[in-house]
Scaffold this motif. Structure first.
Motif, PDB file in Angstrom:
ATOM      1  N   SER A   1      -5.356   5.522   7.821  1.00  8.20           N
ATOM      2  CA  SER A   1      -4.310   5.849   9.086  1.00  8.20           C
ATOM      3  C   SER A   1      -2.941   6.467   8.591  1.00  8.20           C
ATOM      4  O   SER A   1      -2.538   7.433   7.636  1.00  8.20           O
ATOM      5  CB  SER A   1      -2.884   5.128   9.114  1.00  8.20           C
ATOM      6  OG  SER A   1      -2.662   4.928  10.114  1.00  8.20           O
ATOM      7  N   TYR A   2      -4.234   8.008   9.013  1.00  5.82           N
ATOM      8  CA  TYR A   2      -3.674   9.037   9.068  1.00  5.82           C
ATOM      9  C   TYR A   2      -2.438   9.791  10.172  1.00  5.82           C
ATOM     10  O   TYR A   2      -2.874   9.374  11.093  1.00  5.82           O
ATOM     11  CB  TYR A   2      -4.244  10.557   8.648  1.00  5.82           C
ATOM     12  CG  TYR A   2      -5.263  10.946   9.761  1.00  5.82           C
ATOM     13  CD1 TYR A   2      -5.067  12.079  10.748  1.00  5.82           C
ATOM     14  CD2 TYR A   2      -6.885   9.914  10.000  1.00  5.82           C
ATOM     15  CE1 TYR A   2      -5.977  12.013  12.408  1.00  5.82           C
ATOM     16  CE2 TYR A   2      -7.619  10.657  10.823  1.00  5.82           C
ATOM     17  CZ  TYR A   2      -7.397  11.391  11.484  1.00  5.82           C
ATOM     18  OH  TYR A   2      -7.673  12.149  12.997  1.00  5.82           O
ATOM     19  N   PHE A   3      -1.916  10.242   9.987  1.00  8.00           N
ATOM     20  CA  PHE A   3      -0.167  10.660  10.787  1.00  8.00           C
ATOM     21  C   PHE A   3      -0.081  11.909  10.634  1.00  8.00           C
ATOM     22  O   PHE A   3       0.127  12.921   9.850  1.00  8.00           O
ATOM     23  CB  PHE A   3       0.914  10.015  10.343  1.00  8.00           C
ATOM     24  CG  PHE A   3       1.614   8.556  11.478  1.00  8.00           C
ATOM     25  CD1 PHE A   3      -0.108   7.436  10.942  1.00  8.00           C
ATOM     26  CD2 PHE A   3       2.467   8.193  11.450  1.00  8.00           C
ATOM     27  CE1 PHE A   3       0.499   6.281  11.298  1.00  8.00           C
ATOM     28  CE2 PHE A   3       2.605   6.746  12.062  1.00  8.00           C
ATOM     29  CZ  PHE A   3       1.248   5.876  11.908  1.00  8.00           C
TER      30      PHE A   3
ATOM     31  N   GLY B   1       0.646  -1.365   0.152  1.00  3.96           N
ATOM     32  CA  GLY B   1       0.039  -0.271   0.015  1.00  3.96           C
ATOM     33  C   GLY B   1       1.227   1.364   0.079  1.00  3.96           C
ATOM     34  O   GLY B   1       2.308   1.203   0.241  1.00  3.96           O
ATOM     35  N   LEU B   2       0.365   2.592  -0.969  1.00  4.65           N
ATOM     36  CA  LEU B   2       0.352   3.595  -0.456  1.00  4.65           C
ATOM     37  C   LEU B   2       0.906   4.323   0.892  1.00  4.65           C
ATOM     38  O   LEU B   2      -0.546   4.703   1.246  1.00  4.65           O
ATOM     39  CB  LEU B   2       0.479   4.256  -1.545  1.00  4.65           C
ATOM     40  CG  LEU B   2       1.024   3.880  -2.756  1.00  4.65           C
ATOM     41  CD1 LEU B   2       0.394   4.375  -3.960  1.00  4.65           C
ATOM     42  CD2 LEU B   2       2.205   3.503  -3.205  1.00  4.65           C
TER      43      LEU B   2
ATOM     44  N   VAL C   1      -3.441   3.699   2.333  1.00  4.95           N
ATOM     45  CA  VAL C   1      -2.861   2.524   3.457  1.00  4.95           C
ATOM     46  C   VAL C   1      -2.963   4.193   4.166  1.00  4.95           C
ATOM     47  O   VAL C   1      -3.906   3.989   5.914  1.00  4.95           O
ATOM     48  CB  VAL C   1      -2.431   1.564   3.376  1.00  4.95           C
ATOM     49  CG1 VAL C   1      -2.945   1.150   2.939  1.00  4.95           C
ATOM     50  CG2 VAL C   1      -1.093   2.330   3.103  1.00  4.95           C
ATOM     51  N   GLY C   2      -2.633   5.434   4.058  1.00  7.99           N
ATOM     52  CA  GLY C   2      -2.547   6.231   5.046  1.00  7.99           C
ATOM     53  C   GLY C   2      -0.826   7.401   4.395  1.00  7.99           C
ATOM     54  O   GLY C   2      -1.535   7.668   3.549  1.00  7.99           O
ATOM     55  N   CYS C   3      -1.338   8.359   5.133  1.00  5.70           N
ATOM     56  CA  CYS C   3      -0.984  10.077   4.725  1.00  5.70           C
ATOM     57  C   CYS C   3      -0.011  10.728   5.987  1.00  5.70           C
ATOM     58  O   CYS C   3      -0.528   9.758   6.887  1.00  5.70           O
ATOM     59  CB  CYS C   3      -1.574  11.012   4.447  1.00  5.70           C
ATOM     60  SG  CYS C   3      -3.029  11.636   6.182  1.00  5.70           S
TER      61      CYS C   3
END
Length: 312
Positions: A190-192, A138-139, A167-169
């Motif tokens: 999944s955001y960080f 995933g990216l 899958v996230g940023c």
């Protein structure tokens, strides 16, 4: 290592800093030493080629060597790792993805093309082709405030609705409305948020942080992360103290003296006194004078006197 789902990407992840010698070459010996320290710190994962990794200023041979080294060491240590494949040139970014996916990272980080701002259709085209090349990995989109195109919660919703396996940023965060929208995206995501907002951000729904505080000290940030779950009020107080330090001692370096975020991250590592990476940036960019480290270290210890205690 197997590809991670969005739900598996969480916690505190540390970056791999890029030590630069006077002749502008990479100091691979120092890099390996810092990498091993980071892998032993107890972080939830590590990643390459964030801004502090100076991904925009590497040759392709250096990128390949760095990616292989980190993948091998992280696998041996059993630590999840992501490989940053960002490049201002989308074709070279795609080539990077194709070359390093065989190292089996749990995710691949990319930036959007950054010389000409992409419109919504072009953004989807870029991510669709890049994700296809990366599959089944995933990216994670690295979308800092200075990116040409700043993605909004609506943009992430659109990307996910198109079925693109992002899958996230990695973002700068936002206000309460922003968190509410990010918490209600149509698929798991999944955001960080930045490291110095860790407690506030995770409390509001963020899954973790690709952490500038891990640059300051990987073991200290994990101590703080555990405190957030065991002693939340104490962890919140440390965040307030850190934010005061950043506001009074670090932000002026950016706003008044013109240093970039990369210079700040390397300076934080020197203040934390755990790495020999140094403050030098690769030409033509300027690092912060190392003679200023001791003064800022003293200031940090006044703001957060307990932060670096009992780390061994």
């Amino acid at each position: 290592m197997k590809p991670f789902s969005a739900e598996e990407i969480h916690g505190v992840w540390g970056t791999v800093l890029l030590p630069i010698l006077k002749d502008q070459s990479i100091d691979w010996e120092v890099l390996e030493h810092a990498l091993k320290f980071t892998l032993d710190a107890g972080l939830n994962g590590i990643y390459t080629n964030g801004s502090a990794g100076e991904f925009y200023n590497q040759t392709e041979a250096e990128f390949d060597k760095l990616s292989e080294l980190v993948a091998q060491e992280a696998e041996n240590a059993g630590v999840p790792f992501q490989l940053g494949c960002g490049h201002l040139n989308p074709l070279l970014s795609l080539e990077r993805v194709n070359r390093v996916k065989s190292f089996s990272p749990c995710a691949l980080q990319v930036i959007l093309p950054d010389w000409i701002k992409t419109n919504n259709k072009e953004t989807l085209k870029f991510l669709e082709k890049t994700a296809s090349a990366a599959a089944p990995i995933g990216l994670v989109i690295y979308n800092p405030p200075h990116a040409k195109k700043k993605l909004l919660p609506e943009d992430y919703a659109n990307i996910l609705m198109e079925g693109i396996p992002v899958v996230g940023c990695k973002t700068a965060g936002g206000d309460k409305e922003w968190y509410s929208k990010m918490n209600n995206l149509p698929k798991p995501f999944s955001y960080f948020i930045p490291g110095h907002f860790m407690v506030t951000g995770i409390t509001q729904g963020a899954k973790g942080t690709y952490s500038n505080i891990a640059c300051m000290h990987p073991k200290a940030v994990i101590k703080w992360y555990r405190m957030m779950h065991e002693e939340p009020e104490r962890a919140q107080l440390i965040e307030k103290q850190l934010l005061l330090f950043f506001e009074r001692e670090i932000l002026p370096l950016i706003l008044e003296e013109g240093y970039c975020d990369v210079a700040i991250d390397k300076f934080l590592a020197s203040i934390g006194d755990w790495s020999m990476t140094g403050t030098r940036l690769r030409w033509p960019y300027s690092g912060i004078d190392p003679e200023r480290i001791i003064n800022k270290r003293r200031k940090l210890n006044k703001y957060v006197p307990e932060f670096f205690k009992e780390l061994d």
